[in-house]
Design a protein around this motif. Structure first.
Motif, PDB file in Angstrom:
ATOM      1  N   GLN A   1      -8.847   6.846  -2.107  1.00  0.00           N
ATOM      2  CA  GLN A   1     -10.405   6.755  -1.589  1.00  0.00           C
ATOM      3  C   GLN A   1     -10.439   7.519  -0.237  1.00  0.00           C
ATOM      4  O   GLN A   1     -11.262   8.373  -0.267  1.00  0.00           O
ATOM      5  CB  GLN A   1     -10.667   5.309  -1.167  1.00  0.00           C
TER       6      GLN A   1
ATOM      7  N   ARG B   1     -13.427   2.271  -6.535  1.00  0.00           N
ATOM      8  CA  ARG B   1     -13.263   0.949  -6.381  1.00  0.00           C
ATOM      9  C   ARG B   1     -12.538   0.611  -7.426  1.00  0.00           C
ATOM     10  O   ARG B   1     -11.536  -0.444  -7.177  1.00  0.00           O
ATOM     11  CB  ARG B   1     -14.549   0.243  -6.216  1.00  0.00           C
ATOM     12  N   VAL B   2     -12.890   0.829  -8.704  1.00  0.00           N
ATOM     13  CA  VAL B   2     -11.921   0.455  -9.899  1.00  0.00           C
ATOM     14  C   VAL B   2     -10.540   1.024  -9.729  1.00  0.00           C
ATOM     15  O   VAL B   2      -9.492   0.129 -10.031  1.00  0.00           O
ATOM     16  CB  VAL B   2     -12.545   1.057 -11.159  1.00  0.00           C
ATOM     17  N   ALA B   3     -10.531   2.152  -9.223  1.00  0.00           N
ATOM     18  CA  ALA B   3      -8.988   2.691  -8.961  1.00  0.00           C
ATOM     19  C   ALA B   3      -7.997   1.794  -7.996  1.00  0.00           C
ATOM     20  O   ALA B   3      -6.922   1.684  -8.026  1.00  0.00           O
ATOM     21  CB  ALA B   3      -9.017   4.078  -8.236  1.00  0.00           C
ATOM     22  N   ASP B   4      -8.779   1.281  -7.058  1.00  0.00           N
ATOM     23  CA  ASP B   4      -8.218   0.295  -6.230  1.00  0.00           C
ATOM     24  C   ASP B   4      -7.034   0.704  -5.482  1.00  0.00           C
ATOM     25  O   ASP B   4      -6.005   0.225  -5.490  1.00  0.00           O
ATOM     26  CB  ASP B   4      -7.678  -0.994  -7.063  1.00  0.00           C
ATOM     27  N   GLN B   5      -7.305   1.872  -4.906  1.00  0.00           N
ATOM     28  CA  GLN B   5      -6.265   2.565  -4.071  1.00  0.00           C
ATOM     29  C   GLN B   5      -6.796   3.113  -2.804  1.00  0.00           C
ATOM     30  O   GLN B   5      -7.414   4.210  -2.858  1.00  0.00           O
ATOM     31  CB  GLN B   5      -5.544   3.660  -4.663  1.00  0.00           C
ATOM     32  N   MET B   6      -6.672   2.401  -1.815  1.00  0.00           N
ATOM     33  CA  MET B   6      -7.462   2.913  -0.531  1.00  0.00           C
ATOM     34  C   MET B   6      -7.054   4.111   0.004  1.00  0.00           C
ATOM     35  O   MET B   6      -7.967   4.983   0.393  1.00  0.00           O
ATOM     36  CB  MET B   6      -7.339   1.882   0.502  1.00  0.00           C
TER      37      MET B   6
ATOM     38  N   GLU C   1       1.995   1.817  -3.421  1.00  0.00           N
ATOM     39  CA  GLU C   1       0.908   2.274  -4.527  1.00  0.00           C
ATOM     40  C   GLU C   1       0.569   3.699  -4.103  1.00  0.00           C
ATOM     41  O   GLU C   1       0.114   4.462  -4.894  1.00  0.00           O
ATOM     42  CB  GLU C   1      -0.364   1.275  -4.239  1.00  0.00           C
TER      43      GLU C   1
ATOM     44  N   SER D   1     -12.260  -2.647 -16.049  1.00  0.00           N
ATOM     45  CA  SER D   1     -12.470  -3.647 -16.755  1.00  0.00           C
ATOM     46  C   SER D   1     -13.349  -3.400 -18.027  1.00  0.00           C
ATOM     47  O   SER D   1     -13.936  -2.304 -18.234  1.00  0.00           O
ATOM     48  CB  SER D   1     -13.339  -4.904 -16.116  1.00  0.00           C
TER      49      SER D   1
ATOM     50  N   LYS E   1     -18.243   6.043  -6.030  1.00  0.00           N
ATOM     51  CA  LYS E   1     -17.850   4.660  -5.060  1.00  0.00           C
ATOM     52  C   LYS E   1     -17.225   3.432  -6.445  1.00  0.00           C
ATOM     53  O   LYS E   1     -16.206   3.014  -6.155  1.00  0.00           O
ATOM     54  CB  LYS E   1     -18.930   3.915  -4.386  1.00  0.00           C
TER      55      LYS E   1
ATOM     56  N   ASN F   1      -6.959   0.356 -14.843  1.00  0.00           N
ATOM     57  CA  ASN F   1      -7.607  -0.624 -14.121  1.00  0.00           C
ATOM     58  C   ASN F   1      -8.948  -1.205 -14.474  1.00  0.00           C
ATOM     59  O   ASN F   1      -9.299  -2.165 -14.198  1.00  0.00           O
ATOM     60  CB  ASN F   1      -7.686  -0.381 -12.641  1.00  0.00           C
TER      61      ASN F   1
ATOM     62  N   GLN G   1       0.907  -1.227   0.065  1.00  0.00           N
ATOM     63  CA  GLN G   1      -0.313  -0.067  -0.062  1.00  0.00           C
ATOM     64  C   GLN G   1       0.944   1.258   0.034  1.00  0.00           C
ATOM     65  O   GLN G   1       0.672   2.292  -0.595  1.00  0.00           O
ATOM     66  CB  GLN G   1      -0.848  -0.053   1.286  1.00  0.00           C
TER      67      GLN G   1
END
Length: 449
Positions: free
Chosen positions: A385, A377-382, A89, A338, A373, A336, A86
């Protein structure tokens, strides 16, 4: 002295003690005196540190926001393990935020602040030369504090703090002594900021981030080697009823603040909110702590809850903090997303372009929390967020409070952002994000004028 002055003085004392508690606990965690995975409690820390429970509680809440600790219902507070993945990232996001931050510091610092930066630069250079990790840690903490003071932008501060926290922890946990090259670069960036040399500061910051990336990769390799000889993973925290209810309470209170049902001119109480929402005190209290962390409310000890006053919100500062975060969000979603999500973005974009009168549904599409959201979520970096969601909430509230109409130009640019992201055009997406924010600023200022 008036009663108001006495209350203000008391609040400052509590804040100072909370800062002291935070700094002390953070140092204990970083040095390993409070080990990873161990359980701590508010009562124990209060006795150990000789500080009252209120400032210790505030310090722990901040550590929770910075993901250094996690509250475990009915057990205590667990010190989280260092997550180097993390950390790695988050470095690119930190780079973008600090580009804005160091530009502000180089431009806005007053004379005494520049002198302080030069003194800190000398101390960090000394820490590098003498391999004094305690001096390096304290100097780094003071540097971060003066960044906050000079920028005078609470939104930027809120966005960057978690990245600073995890960087300090990884760096000072994994480095037995300050890495000379890295500490020297930090010393240089202090000097460049003091001299107002923005370009040199940004260039040096790039070097620092790159050095941290290399350091993080090396640390991950060492951690992997150690893991082969030990340890059980952290226990998972299962969602429970209280957490689900606190999430419901958070969403409902946030919606009411943004819609103007709870205004900045009034104070709320837990009792009233429990009655309004039909929920118990525990989930409401947890929701209020999250709302306070996101600057939507201020919790006043023994006096209730004060809702953010959008009339006094620093809109320019909010946009300034959003720019680097929105650019990174667009970049990460470009990379990221889909195929199914890209098709969803294209459908949303087409809806925005459809010829019809501007209406409330357009505002909902633009600012809808569900779309937000999905994107984060797709960015996937807490950490991204954690930084961007509170600012989106404040922006929604500000625009709604100011009754700013969403123009056709904004909708068109927003659709172009979605098109660029959906097709993976990273450079174009970042440019369109900048254009979108500029359009929002233009519309807000036009409405004010």
């Amino acid at each position: 002295m008036s009663e108001r002055d006495m209350r203000t003085g008391s609040a400052l004392v509590v804040r100072s003690m909370a800062d002291e508690a935070y700094n002390t606990i953070e140092v204990l965690i970083i040095r390993g005196e409070i080990p990873q995975g161990s359980m701590i409690s508010e009562v124990t820390l209060s006795k150990t540190l000789g500080i009252g429970r209120t400032p210790v509680r505030e310090a722990l809440q901040r550590l929770v926001r910075e993901r250094m600790v996690t509250p475990i219902p009915r057990q205590g507070i667990r010190v989280n393990a260092v997550d180097i993945d993390q950390f790695l990232e988050g470095l690119e996001i930190r780079r973008e935020i600090e580009r804005v931050l160091f530009e502000i510091i180089s431009r806005k610092a007053c004379r005494w602040q520049r002198r302080l930066l030069l003194r800190l630069s000398e101390r960090m250079a000394q820490a590098a030369d003498t391999a004094d990790i305690n001096l390096a840690l304290e100097t780094d903490r003071q540097f971060k504090q003066i960044q906050i003071e000079i920028s005078d932008n609470p939104f930027l501060t809120m966005a960057v703090r978690p990245f600073h926290a995890i960087s300090r922890r990884v760096y000072f946990t994994e480095a037995r002594t300050p890495v000379r090259k890295l500490a020297t670069s930090i010393s240089e960036i202090m000097k460049h900021c003091a001299h107002g040399d923005t370009d040199a500061a940004l260039s040096t910051n790039d070097k620092i981030i790159n050095a941290l990336i290399r350091f993080g990769i090396q640390s991950r390799e060492r951690s992997a080697a150690r893991a082969n000889n030990s340890l059980s993973p952290d226990p998972k925290v299962n969602a429970n009823d209280v957490q689900r209810l606190s999430s419901i309470a958070y969403n409902q209170i946030e919606d009411r603040i943004i819609a103007g049902r709870y205004r900045g001119t009034e104070k709320l109480s837990e009792g009233r909110l429990c009655e309004d929402l039909g929920l118990g005190r525990t989930p409401v209290r947890e929701a209020l702590q999250h709302l306070a962390a996101r600057s939507l409310i201020t919790i006043l000890p023994r006096r209730g809850v004060c809702v953010v006053n959008f009339e006094r919100l620093d809109f320019s500062g909010l946009i300034e903090a959003l720019r680097p975060l929105e650019r990174m969000l667009a970049l990460l979603v470009c990379r990221n997303a889909s195929p199914a999500f890209r098709r969803y973005l294209l459908r949303t974009s087409a809806l925005l372009k459809s010829p019809r009168d501007i209406c409330r549904s357009d505002v909902a599409i633009l600012l809808d929390r569900r779309l937000e959201k999905l994107l984060v979520r797709v960015a996937d970096q807490m950490y991204l967020q954690d930084a961007i969601v509170p600012l989106h909430s404040l922006l929604r509230g500000y625009l709604n409070h100011a009754q700013v109409g969403i123009s056709a130009d904004i909708l068109i640019v927003f659709s172009e952002v979605l098109d660029a992201v959906a097709t993976g055009k990273e450079h174009e997406a970042r440019l369109k994000v900048e254009q979108l924010l500029s359009e929002i600023v233009y519309v807000v200022r036009a409405d004010v004028d």
